[in-house]
Design an enzyme around this catalytic site. Structure first.
Site, PDB file in Angstrom:
ATOM      1  N   HIS A  86     -50.836  62.818   7.066  1.00  0.00           N
ATOM      2  CA  HIS A  86     -51.009  61.380   6.799  1.00  0.00           C
ATOM      3  C   HIS A  86     -50.076  60.915   5.676  1.00  0.00           C
ATOM      4  O   HIS A  86     -49.514  59.828   5.730  1.00  0.00           O
ATOM      5  CB  HIS A  86     -52.463  61.083   6.418  1.00  0.00           C
TER       6      HIS A  86
ATOM      7  N   ASP B 123     -49.145  58.171  16.082  1.00  0.00           N
ATOM      8  CA  ASP B 123     -50.074  59.281  16.333  1.00  0.00           C
ATOM      9  C   ASP B 123     -49.396  60.624  16.076  1.00  0.00           C
ATOM     10  O   ASP B 123     -48.174  60.746  16.192  1.00  0.00           O
ATOM     11  CB  ASP B 123     -50.569  59.187  17.791  1.00  0.00           C
TER      12      ASP B 123
ATOM     13  N   LEU C 115     -38.557  40.096   8.525  1.00  0.00           N
ATOM     14  CA  LEU C 115     -39.533  40.770   9.384  1.00  0.00           C
ATOM     15  C   LEU C 115     -40.972  40.420   8.983  1.00  0.00           C
ATOM     16  O   LEU C 115     -41.289  40.327   7.804  1.00  0.00           O
ATOM     17  CB  LEU C 115     -39.332  42.287   9.218  1.00  0.00           C
TER      18      LEU C 115
HETATM   19  C1  IPE Z   1     -54.957  56.035  17.684  1.00  0.00           C
HETATM   20  O1  IPE Z   1     -54.845  57.386  17.459  1.00  0.00           O
HETATM   21  C2  IPE Z   1     -55.289  55.309  16.412  1.00  0.00           C
HETATM   22  C3  IPE Z   1     -54.204  55.246  15.449  1.00  0.00           C
HETATM   23  C4  IPE Z   1     -53.007  55.685  15.616  1.00  0.00           C
HETATM   24  C5  IPE Z   1     -54.555  54.581  14.205  1.00  0.00           C
HETATM   25  P1  IPE Z   1     -56.092  58.359  17.649  1.00  0.00           P
HETATM   26  O2  IPE Z   1     -55.611  59.711  17.291  1.00  0.00           O
HETATM   27  O3  IPE Z   1     -57.278  57.850  16.932  1.00  0.00           O
HETATM   28  O4  IPE Z   1     -56.353  58.238  19.216  1.00  0.00           O
HETATM   29  P2  IPE Z   1     -57.071  59.208  20.235  1.00  0.00           P
HETATM   30  O5  IPE Z   1     -58.384  59.610  19.609  1.00  0.00           O
HETATM   31  O6  IPE Z   1     -56.173  60.391  20.444  1.00  0.00           O
HETATM   32  O7  IPE Z   1     -57.220  58.418  21.476  1.00  0.00           O
HETATM   33  C1  IPE Z   2     -52.539  59.326  13.519  1.00  0.00           C
HETATM   34  O1  IPE Z   2     -52.505  60.716  13.490  1.00  0.00           O
HETATM   35  C2  IPE Z   2     -53.109  58.721  12.265  1.00  0.00           C
HETATM   36  C3  IPE Z   2     -54.457  58.144  12.406  1.00  0.00           C
HETATM   37  C4  IPE Z   2     -55.103  58.003  13.525  1.00  0.00           C
HETATM   38  C5  IPE Z   2     -55.116  57.679  11.199  1.00  0.00           C
HETATM   39  P1  IPE Z   2     -53.763  61.596  13.849  1.00  0.00           P
HETATM   40  O2  IPE Z   2     -54.566  61.796  12.622  1.00  0.00           O
HETATM   41  O3  IPE Z   2     -54.518  61.009  14.985  1.00  0.00           O
HETATM   42  O4  IPE Z   2     -53.066  62.956  14.280  1.00  0.00           O
HETATM   43  P2  IPE Z   2     -53.429  63.865  15.522  1.00  0.00           P
HETATM   44  O5  IPE Z   2     -53.440  62.997  16.725  1.00  0.00           O
HETATM   45  O6  IPE Z   2     -54.771  64.442  15.242  1.00  0.00           O
HETATM   46  O7  IPE Z   2     -52.346  64.885  15.565  1.00  0.00           O
HETATM   47 MG    MG Z   3     -54.385  61.205  16.979  1.00  0.00          MG
END
Ligand code: IPE
Ligand code: IPE
Ligand code: MG
Length: 239
Positions: free
Chosen positions: A35, A18, A129
């Site tokens: 990303h 995240d 792995l």
């Molecule tokens: C969780 O992250 C999903 C992934 C890392 C793929 P999100 O950014 O979607 O989660 P929330 O919305 O903060 O709970």
């Molecule tokens: C995690 O990073 C990647 C996915 C959920 C696809 P985020 O896109 O959720 O990044 P934040 O949480 O908004 O910073």
């Molecule tokens: Mg996120």
């Protein structure tokens, strides 16, 4: 500093990757740059995990809820996914890594589904792995689909509906069939929640939350999470 030579390495490490959006925002860049950088870090983490002797590495790449994001962001993620699937085949082959995807792939375009199958088939014999990518994955959806498959088996006479149906029996219907549960669950970017990841499988996982944003994750952060795991006392409800 965490020393990999003296630490016990967990069999299965799961990561909620995240913070890509926040990483980009801090730099005044569009979320998709986060990303992109995040994908590079995934590649490096696969190599690090393989070298450390971790048996299973599962990463949460796209949740069943992430479709709520803008069409632009979802589209960019699909493009990255296409590109990195090809690169990953190379990384996996070089590092004796077996790749497996969990989640409901039926929602993806045909070319992505074909790419997933190619990755899985061509790396099937690898003995190092096992790298598991959760895409269009939701813990509740995993359990829901497992229940449907179980009901079908009962209806079609492949198994009896019996009280002797155990948790391990149910586990065989989940996307993670045949894999051990995660020992260590890492979440980056400081959020204190599961966000619908591996709900059944993380019943007794040790959780380490780091404030590091996913694009800044590296081997040192992984090693310090493993070090923290080494200091945990796993009781599984006992004393
Ligand atoms: C969780 O992250 C999903 C992934 C890392 C793929 P999100 O950014 O979607 O989660 P929330 O919305 O903060 O709970
Ligand atoms: C995690 O990073 C990647 C996915 C959920 C696809 P985020 O896109 O959720 O990044 P934040 O949480 O908004 O910073
Ligand atoms: Mg996120």
């Amino acid at each position: 500093m965490a020393d990999e030579k003296t630490m016990a390495v967990p069999d299965h490490v799961a990561i909620i990757m995240d913070g890509n959006g926040r990483w980009a925002k801090k730099r005044g860049l569009p979320r998709t740059f986060g990303h992109k950088q995040g994908c590079k870090v995934v590649e490096q983490t696969v190599e690090d995990a393989a070298r450390l002797g971790i048996r299973y590495l599962t990463v949460y790449a796209f949740s069943t809820e992430n479709w709520k994001r803008s069409a632009d962001e979802v589209g960019a993620l699909m493009q990255l996914f296409r590109y990195y699937m090809v690169r990953l085949l190379d990384v996996a082959t070089k590092n004796n890594v077996r790749v497996r995807m969990i989640g409901d792939r039926r929602r993806f375009p045909e070319d992505i589904r074909a790419g997933i199958e190619k990755l899985e088939t061509e790396t099937r014999e690898a003995t190092g792995l096992t790298f598991v990518i959760a895409v269009n994955y939701g813990g509740r959806d995993d359990i829901r689909r497992a229940a449907i498959r179980y009901a079908e088996d009962v209806r079609e006479g492949r198994r009896e509906a019996a009280d002797s149906f155990t948790e391990a029996d149910f586990g065989k219907y989940l996307d993670t069939a045949g894999m051990p549960d995660p020992d260590l669950l890492i979440r980056t970017s400081g959020e204190l929640r599961l966000s619908n990841f591996l709900l059944w499988q993380c019943a007794y996982s040790e959780i380490v939350i780091t404030d590091v944003l996913w694009p800044d994750f590296n081997k040192q952060v992984l090693l310090s999470a493993i070090e923290e795991f080494n200091h945990r006392n796993r009781r599984y409800g006992g004393v």
